[in-house]
Design an enzyme around this catalytic site. Structure first.
Site: not given
Length: 251
Positions: A20, A71, A133, A213, A234
């Protein structure tokens, strides 16, 4: 912090999210702002139905971020959905309102758009989005908003705007100069992986944007850079979407 100070809890909802970005970002933010009673936790769920347990066990939650693969699956648990998130079809931010309602927002689109626009040139009229996605829906929303025609690239294309990786050839790349990777291919530790593309046909006209990233330069971006393409990872998108989430939680 006094014992009477109520802990204000925020967190990230997803699956296999030990990597995360959000937890570290908000931990640093709370420290910088002197918010000693603010905490940010990871809620790593095997199934979205376990979200009910999160709510029952954490009555002091004030806001959540949502990531892969929930999401879209989060929608039935929400009382309200922001108009933009509804158009996109994906939620990555939940605000807990004063009335106790859960309202869904999408800040991915905000982050992507504001990090992409400074890089766009007049030849970036067509794009391909690698992956289908939840994140790819926010990307598509931004491209449509900015009049950039696009197609999704899928391993198993089933819809009208979807093509397969084998459809990406020299002819397509000569007229399609924006490529956005929404797949996890190349994420650390599997840094050698990348989407299967004919990279030899890339040029200085191309802009490659990777939502990943970590690492800073993925194999996908590295192969583009070798051909003179502009590359972007990102990280800025994540920072921008996180700040927009923070604004929503506090508005």
């Amino acid at each position: 912090m006094t014992k009477n100070t109520e802990i204000k809890l925020f967190g990230l909802l997803g699956k296999n999210i030990s990597y995360s970005f959000s937890r570290g970002y908000f931990k640093d933010k709370f420290k910088q702002l002197g918010l000693d009673n603010f905490k940010y936790l990871n809620f790593d769920l095997n199934e979205i139905k376990d979200f009910k347990d999160v709510l029952e066990n954490n009555p002091n939650i004030k806001g959540l971020n949502i990531t892969i693969p929930y999401k879209e699956e989060i929608f039935p648990f929400l009382d309200k959905i922001d108009a933009t998130a509804k158009k996109i079809g994906a939620v990555n931010t939940i605000k807990f309102t004063k009335r106790g309602n859960l309202k869904g927002f999408n800040t991915d689109a905000f982050g992507f758009e504001n990090s992409l626009l400074p890089l766009l040139k007049s030849n970036h009229k067509k794009a391909v989005i690698l992956g289908t996605g939840g994140a790819s829906k926010a990307i598509a929303f931004v491209l449509k908003k900015n009049n950039i025609k696009f197609k999704f690239v899928s391993r198993n294309p089933t819809k009208k705007k979807e093509i397969s990786y084998s459809d990406i050839n020299k002819e397509l790349l000569l007229e399609t100069h924006l490529i956005v990777n929404c797949t996890p291919l190349g994420t650390s530790p599997n840094v050698e992986l990348c989407p299967k593309l004919p990279y030899q046909y890339l040029s200085k006209n191309h802009l490659l944007y990777d939502l990943i990233y970590n690492p800073e330069v993925t194999t996908f971006l590295s192969k583009g850079k070798e051909k003179g393409a502009t590359i972007k990872n990102g990280l800025e998108m994540l920072q921008l979407q996180a700040e927009e989430s923070w604004r929503i939680w506090n508005s």
